[in-house]
Motif scaffolding. Structure first.
Motif, PDB file in Angstrom:
ATOM      1  N   HIS A 113      92.079  66.186  38.727  1.00  0.00           N
ATOM      2  CA  HIS A 113      92.936  65.431  37.797  1.00  0.00           C
ATOM      3  C   HIS A 113      93.243  66.229  36.526  1.00  0.00           C
ATOM      4  O   HIS A 113      92.342  66.573  35.759  1.00  0.00           O
ATOM      5  CB  HIS A 113      92.203  64.141  37.439  1.00  0.00           C
ATOM      6  CG  HIS A 113      93.103  63.023  37.015  1.00  0.00           C
ATOM      7  ND1 HIS A 113      94.482  63.071  37.087  1.00  0.00           N
ATOM      8  CD2 HIS A 113      92.810  61.788  36.518  1.00  0.00           C
ATOM      9  CE1 HIS A 113      94.985  61.925  36.650  1.00  0.00           C
ATOM     10  NE2 HIS A 113      93.996  61.133  36.301  1.00  0.00           N
ATOM     11  N   GLY A 114      94.503  66.514  36.305  1.00  0.00           N
ATOM     12  CA  GLY A 114      94.942  67.189  35.083  1.00  0.00           C
ATOM     13  C   GLY A 114      94.881  68.695  35.113  1.00  0.00           C
ATOM     14  O   GLY A 114      95.362  69.366  34.199  1.00  0.00           O
ATOM     15  N   ARG A 115      94.275  69.254  36.157  1.00  0.00           N
ATOM     16  CA  ARG A 115      94.026  70.699  36.151  1.00  0.00           C
ATOM     17  C   ARG A 115      95.110  71.521  36.838  1.00  0.00           C
ATOM     18  O   ARG A 115      94.972  72.739  36.989  1.00  0.00           O
ATOM     19  CB  ARG A 115      92.682  71.032  36.810  1.00  0.00           C
ATOM     20  CG  ARG A 115      91.496  70.206  36.325  1.00  0.00           C
ATOM     21  CD  ARG A 115      91.365  70.158  34.804  1.00  0.00           C
ATOM     22  NE  ARG A 115      90.169  69.442  34.410  1.00  0.00           N
ATOM     23  CZ  ARG A 115      90.122  68.461  33.510  1.00  0.00           C
ATOM     24  NH1 ARG A 115      91.219  68.047  32.900  1.00  0.00           N
ATOM     25  NH2 ARG A 115      88.975  67.888  33.212  1.00  0.00           N
ATOM     26  N   ALA A 116      96.202  70.874  37.249  1.00  0.00           N
ATOM     27  CA  ALA A 116      97.238  71.593  38.001  1.00  0.00           C
ATOM     28  C   ALA A 116      97.769  72.834  37.269  1.00  0.00           C
ATOM     29  O   ALA A 116      97.941  73.880  37.904  1.00  0.00           O
ATOM     30  CB  ALA A 116      98.377  70.638  38.372  1.00  0.00           C
ATOM     31  N   PRO A 117      98.007  72.780  35.944  1.00  0.00           N
ATOM     32  CA  PRO A 117      98.531  73.991  35.293  1.00  0.00           C
ATOM     33  C   PRO A 117      97.521  75.152  35.312  1.00  0.00           C
ATOM     34  O   PRO A 117      97.922  76.322  35.360  1.00  0.00           O
ATOM     35  CB  PRO A 117      98.807  73.548  33.851  1.00  0.00           C
ATOM     36  CG  PRO A 117      98.911  72.055  33.926  1.00  0.00           C
ATOM     37  CD  PRO A 117      97.971  71.632  35.011  1.00  0.00           C
ATOM     38  N   ALA A 118      96.229  74.836  35.296  1.00  0.00           N
ATOM     39  CA  ALA A 118      95.212  75.889  35.373  1.00  0.00           C
ATOM     40  C   ALA A 118      95.173  76.482  36.782  1.00  0.00           C
ATOM     41  O   ALA A 118      95.101  77.698  36.960  1.00  0.00           O
ATOM     42  CB  ALA A 118      93.837  75.324  34.986  1.00  0.00           C
TER      43      ALA A 118
END
Ligand SMILES: Cc1ncc(C[n+]2csc(CCOP(=O)(O)OP(=O)(O)O)c2C)c(N)n1
Ligand code: SF4
Ligand code: SF4
Ligand code: SF4
Lengths: 259, 74
Positions: A78-83
């Motif tokens: 969750h939320g880590r897609a840009p990383a």
């Protein structure tokens, strides 16, 4: 003229791209996620980059995007897609890499990853579907929920005094030098679909030219979370979401518009 | 310039009856069926096929991508 004389293969002018699988979409009737998926895939098909593109699905209703987009994909925490997209792009700089994220994913739990990927100017595309709510988990308040808007965790409406102002993530990251292109669009009407597709095309063209990060926000509906019929939710979106999240380009060719 | 005549084909079993195509058709071609499909949704069909110009607006906004559009110039 008889209908059967019109419905012939040679007369076909539109059908869904083959880059959308034949799996039935898991989205509620009328949810904008499906249209957003389809125009991203149309752009990838039209650019001829299907075999060179890697997508990163989020957590949220679109967690299963990889079942619907027929290209190489992975799915991030969750939320880590840009990383995750940063890692993929740095390993394979010649691939096209994009994330597809909701507002709970991108603007709440993933705020740090979003801001830092943008600040580093990672050469990726972010597709940000903002429906002002946590759809998947049952319509809880998101950072993007409008003032006064009811959600399951703000049943009397979001109180700005105690719950803060809805965050305009795309304007916020547009201020970072790593962001080359930022645009806000919608997909509820034909003219909006065309404009949104143009913005997504621009974002991928920027990646091809190694310009840095491009973000395209799509203001969308969550008719289930908003507790409205689909068409009603789109009218509510026009009347309430668009005044606060105005549509149009925000930053083009590294320049913030209207500044 | 001739006149455009169009027609749509809806994948009835995948249509979710959301009504979004109906309100976006400029010539009032589409309506939702009285019957329901296997999933229990009413589905889109051409109630006024003679009005269709094949503009594809309905297909562009269909979230489920279940509309095919055909067009001829007569
Ligand atoms: C680490 C973690 N925290 C919380 C959750 C629960 N969770 C699942 S989806 C979601 C929010 C999704 O909202 P959004 O990103 O706006 O997408 P939408 O479903 O509206 O498209 C949350 C909080 C989770 N899966 N993982
Ligand atoms: S809960 Fe909301 S965002 Fe999720 S599929 Fe349904 S309408 Fe779309
Ligand atoms: S193609 Fe155009 S005219 Fe025909 S049904 Fe669709 S929206 Fe209506
Ligand atoms: S927009 Fe698509 S899913 Fe919705 S009613 Fe029309 S054909 Fe069916």
């Amino acid at each position: 003229m008889d209908i059967k004389d019109i419905i012939k293969p040679e007369n076909k002018v539109y059908s869904k791209t083959s880059l959308m699988t034949d799996n039935a979409l898991s989205y509620c009737p009328g949810c904008g996620h499906g249209t957003a998926h389809r125009i991203v895939m149309e752009v990838i098909e039209e650019m001829g980059i299907a075999h060179d593109t890697i997508g990163v699905a989020p957590v949220g209703c679109s967690v299963l995007a990889y079942d619907f987009m027929d290209i190489d994909m992975t799915q991030a925490a969750h939320g880590r897609a840009p990383a995750v997209a940063t890692g993929i792009k740095r390993l394979w700089p010649d691939k096209f890499v994009f994330t597809y994220q909701g507002d709970g994913d991108l603007a709440a739990i993933g705020t740090a990853e979003t801001i830092h990927a943008c600040n580093r100017g990672e050469n990726i595309v972010i597709i940000f579907v903002n429906n002002g709510i946590y759809g998947m988990t049952g319509g809880q308040m998101a950072p993007t929920t409008l003032g006064g808007m009811k959600s399951s965790t703000s049943p009397f409406g979001r109180d700005i005094g105690t719950m803060g102002n809805p965050i305009k993530m795309t304007e916020l990251v547009a201020n970072l030098p790593g962001v080359y292109f930022a645009s806000r669009q919608a997909v509820h009407k034909p003219s909006n679909v065309r404009k949104a597709k143009k913005a997504i095309r621009q974002a991928f063209e920027n990646q091809k030219e190694k310009k840095g990060l491009s973000i395209v926000e799509i203001v969308s509906n969550c008719n289930s979370g908003w507790k409205m019929a689909p068409v009603q939710s789109n009218i509510w979106m026009e009347e309430n979401m668009f005044p606060y999240y105005p549509l149009g380009d925000i930053k083009v060719d590294d320049v913030i518009l209207g500044k | 310039m001739g006149r455009a005549k169009g027609a749509i084909v809806v994948d009835i079993e995948k249509c979710k009856g959301c009504n979004i195509c109906v309100v976006n058709c400029p010539t009032d071609v589409i309506e939702l069926s009285k019957e329901v499909n296997g999933k229990g949704y009413p589905y889109a069909y051409m109630e006024n096929p003679e009005n269709c110009t094949g503009c594809a607006n309905c297909a562009l906004v269909c979230p489920d991508g279940v509309i095919e559009v055909y067009r001829v110039i007569v």
